[in-house]
Design an enzyme around this catalytic site. Structure first.
Site, mmCIF file in Angstrom:
data_model
loop_
_atom_site.group_PDB
_atom_site.id
_atom_site.type_symbol
_atom_site.label_atom_id
_atom_site.label_comp_id
_atom_site.label_asym_id
_atom_site.label_seq_id
_atom_site.Cartn_x
_atom_site.Cartn_y
_atom_site.Cartn_z
ATOM 1 N N GLU A 428 0.834 -1.211 0.000
ATOM 2 C CA GLU A 428 0.000 0.000 0.000
ATOM 3 C C GLU A 428 0.868 1.260 0.000
ATOM 4 O OE1 GLU A 428 -2.724 -0.499 3.253
ATOM 5 O OE2 GLU A 428 -3.806 -2.110 2.262
ATOM 6 N N GLU A 520 -3.912 -9.151 -0.019
ATOM 7 C CA GLU A 520 -4.488 -8.920 1.314
ATOM 8 C C GLU A 520 -5.998 -8.826 1.170
ATOM 9 O OE1 GLU A 520 -2.374 -6.100 3.732
ATOM 10 O OE2 GLU A 520 -4.251 -5.335 4.596
#
Length: 827
Positions: A428, A520
């Site tokens: 991220e 994820e």
């Protein structure tokens, strides 16, 4: 030969050192290591006042301990901690470690180095007053040669380590503080294999044959050239499989790269079901005497990520059923312990997990060793941030100077592990949305491919849509989607997205040339043992990722029905249904396998640990664990919940996870309340019924025949404690652990699901209590005490062996309850 001063375990260490020093031929010593543990008898000081500043002196007070050590876990939870609730509300600080040791005169002609597997963070090291260096990154190992600074014989040496974790926040989760991984002292001949000096690949694998290439980097610290014999032998278990011999000349004061090729007939392939391993032993012989040995464990397997079939291992389609794991070990904090990691992996394996993502940093080497042996598909992740900060004092401040070295060290350290199937260069990352990020990704990918070309490169990227995903399908169908720039750049071999499971089915349309992995997923939330009255409503807590959560209840609990999700995520069932449906989806890594300290979404203080785990902080499975077990394993499963202690007439939703059956029938006090069968893609069945005290019984059937029966009884008042150890026989090595579950029962032996008694522990024998926990995210009790309050009738106490054989007697007491004692044998 290194001698530790004032070590109570010097006898054992002395024997180990003799074995290492005595190696002359390959024979019985073929699996010898050159390094010895350097964990014992350190002195520690924590600067806990302004007077200390950042110095130590003759008046500094020290305490003796062994490493690995995490000083933060020893502290008190603090609402005002600079680490914040994201960091577990536990303080960092500035700590010092020192150790005294001697080195035998005969080692003065050898090379001595010290290796740290991980120090969090900003470590600086001195030996006998000589400064060796600094490493800001807390998660990657590093080594310093200390030969020039050593005293030999009777004169002592002193090593000092400064650890500065005072500037916080520097992590989005609990990091821990200190020398929290193992330390090694390594002694080699001047002719030796370099640290992380081998690279084993298997470029061609068939059922009949496997080609094995071994690249070896040698060091010659002599001032003249040396002609040596290199013997590399491959073993399967204790049996020699093949070997190769070559004579090479090593130039002085330099490194030499050497390659050898071998072939193994009828190789035994590594798989998640049968994780078979080989060992390559490289020996350097000078004048027919072995001067160095180096062992490399590896696996033989063939794999690829296919656009249409997902992950293919040894020619077989395998769905990756993985979980993300942070590095802390619950009540043990971040101080690494091999048995504690093994227990976590055993619990996950029993659930059906076959994959681990090392979120979001290089893991402890012991985790990878265990994944090799136990059969897990590992995504080895390097960074949580690049140049742009996520917290004020995080690794982004060290990026420019250190990222290249840290990544190279990770690759060199980890690239021989059979369990690693992909590298993740970031999670991220904010820069993923612009050209800066693409350029950084190109650099990181180039470094990765330079040191390992055998595995694909991915990253955990944010999805290509706004996080308001209710209209995701419409956006994709209209092709009104802005593709993530990094994902569309062509830099990555494997597209990895975090969350937005509704977009997964459109992946092939957007990336027709690149395979996909769900890096994820989920972010479902549960408190073990707590249940909301209505279970079939889905709740997003918080409502939006950037809004403070004001809902829930004053107890900071979350329903253990699979009904609460973070706004960026989804429920467990919703995500698995998508991954399960499409062949081209390689698999998933769920956030998370275990609860971890810090990041207590959706709450803030007084919550101090996460709600994301499928297993709680103490290692007790939450109910959704059994949904996965019913889907991911061949075990016959029938799990019925919740407990059966409610108010008379209260409406209760009863769920059942099951498999290998056509239906489940539920009975209350012998009377059927109906049969239920899963329809379509259902993953559970449910009954909504009024509570009646007594017995809840479920029977699963297939073809009319009973498969399994399960009963849940209404518990009476708590009356007794019961201790159950995961292992009643452990090693008397000063490291091994027994995890003991404490159940609070009524007088008939039924678990009291609402009991929250404070339990006191005592231990007799050569051992100690090293951790206590109930898995309660709101508990502020110390993990290091001899007492703890239970959650939902359960608690955990962790017993560590001493260095002697004998009996360890653990006793648990609580006011008003019958005590219990269990015997653990240390051998």
């Amino acid at each position: 030969m290194i001698q530790l001063i004032s070590s109570k375990k010097i006898g054992l260490l002395f024997v180990a050192l003799l074995l290492i020093a005595g190696c002359k031929t390959s024979g019985d010593q073929k699996f010898n290591n050159r390094k010895v543990s350097f964990n014992l008898d350190w002195s520690f000081h924590l600067n806990d006042s302004l007077v200390d500043k950042d110095t130590i002196g003759t008046s500094t007070k020290w305490r003796t301990l062994d490493v690995p050590h995490d000083w933060s876990i020893e502290g008190k939870f603090d609402e005002k901690s600079p680490a914040g609730y994201g960091g577990g509300s536990l303080n960092g600080g500035l700590g010092w470690y020192k150790k005294t040791f001697k080195v035998a005169v005969e080692d003065s002609t050898k090379i001595t180095s010290i290796t740290f597997d991980g120090v969090y963070r900003n470590s600086e090291v001195w030996v006998n007053g000589h400064y060796l260096g600094k490493r800001p990154n807390g998660y990657i190992g590093f080594q310093y040669e200390i030969t020039p600074y050593l005293n030999y014989g009777d004169k002592s040496n002193e090593i000092i380590v400064k650890v500065d974790n005072s500037k916080q926040p520097n992590s989005r989760w609990y990091s821990g503080s200190g020398i929290f991984r193992n330390v090694w002292l390594e002694t080699t001949d001047k002719l030796h294999v370099d640290q992380w000096g081998t690279y084993v690949t298997t470029p061609k694998v068939t059922v009949q044959n496997a080609d094995v290439n071994i690249e070896i980097r040698f060091q010659n610290e002599h001032s003249e050239s040396k002609k040596i014999k290199v013997l590399t032998t491959i073993y399967k278990d204790d049996t020699e499989v093949t070997s190769a011999t070559q004579y090479i000349t090593l130039t002085p004061k330099s490194g030499t790269l050497y390659n050898t090729q071998m072939q193994i007939e009828n190789p035994v392939l590594w798989s998640v079901e049968n994780p078979e391993l080989y060992t390559a032993v490289t020996e350097l012989l000078l004048d027919d005497e072995v001067v160095d040995q180096y062992k490399t464990t590896f696996g033989i397997r063939d794999f690829k990520f296919d656009l249409n079939k997902g992950f293919i291992l040894n020619g077989k389609q395998v769905k990756i059923k993985g979980v993300c794991m942070h590095h802390d070990l619950g009540p043990l904090g971040s101080a690494i312990n091999t048995r504690a990691i093994e227990r976590q992996l055993e619990i996950l394996k029993e659930m059906g997990v076959n994959g681990i993502r090392t979120s979001h940093n290089p893991p402890a080497p012991e985790l990878l060793d265990l994944c090799d042996k136990m059969g897990f598909i590992v995504m080895d992740e390097a960074f949580d941030m690049w140049k742009q900060n996520k917290t004020k004092y995080d690794y982004a401040n060290d990026w420019d100077k250190w990222h290249k070295q840290d990544l190279i060290d990770q690759l060199l350290r980890d690239r021989n592990h059979a369990s690693i199937f992909m590298w993740s260069i970031g999670n991220e990352i904010p820069e993923q949305w612009n050209e800066t990020g693409i350029e950084i990704a190109k650099e990181l990918a180039a470094i990765t491919r330079q040191y390992d070309k055998t595995r694909p490169i991915t990253a955990g990227m944010n999805p290509p849509v706004n996080m308001n995903i209710d209209d995701v399908t419409l956006q994709f169908e209209k092709k009104n989607v802005s593709i993530n720039p990094l994902a569309g750049s062509g830099v990555l071999d494997l597209i990895g997205y975090n969350y937005a499971h509704q977009t997964f089915e459109y992946h092939q349309k957007n990336f027709p040339k690149t395979p996909f992995i769900a890096t994820e997923t989920t972010s479902g939330l549960q408190t073990r043992g707590y249940y909301d009255a209505i279970s079939d409503t889905i709740k997003k807590w918080p409502v939006r990722w950037d809004l403070k959560f004001t809902g829930g209840n004053t107890g900071n609990t979350v329903s253990a029905y699979d009904q609460v999700q973070a706004p960026w995520g989804s429920t467990h069932e919703a995500t698995w249904k998508v991954i399960k449906k499409y062949d081209f989806l390689s698999g998933m890594y769920i956030w998370t396998g275990f609860d971890y300290i810090g990041e207590p979404t959706p709450y803030e203080w007084p919550s101090v640990s996460s709600y994301f785990g499928i297993v709680d902080l103490a290692g007790f499975p939450k109910d959704v664990y059994y949904m996965y077990q019913s889907e991911w394993t061949n075990k016959t499963v029938l799990h019925v919940f919740p407990h059966w202690n409610w108010k008379a007439g209260q409406t209760v939703d009863v769920w059942a996870y099951y498999n290998n059956a056509d239906e489940v029938e539920l009975f209350v006090n012998g009377k059927s309340v109906g049969k239920r069968a899963k329809k379509g893609d259902d993953l559970h069945v449910m009954w909504r019924i009024p509570f009646q005290a007594g017995t809840l019984k479920a029977i699963s059937r297939k073809g009319g025949k009973v498969v399994l029966e399960k009963e849940i009884k209404t518990a009476g008042n708590p009356s007794q404690l019961k201790l159950t150890a995961d292992r009643t026989s452990i090693k008397g090595d000063g490291n091994d652990l027994s995890f003991v579950t404490v159940d609070i029962l009524d007088d008939k032996g039924t678990l009291a699901p609402n009991a929250n008694n404070e339990i006191n522990f005592s231990l007799k024998g050569d051992g100690k209590i090293v951790g206590v926990s109930s898995g309660d995210p709101v508990s502020h009790e110390s993990f290091k005490g001899n007492k703890h309050t239970a959650l939902a009738g359960k608690c955990l106490v962790i017993v560590q062996s001493g260095d002697k054989s004998g009996r360890l007697e653990l006793t648990a007491k609580a006011n008003g309850l019958k005590q219990d004692t269990i015997v653990i044998t240390a051998e």
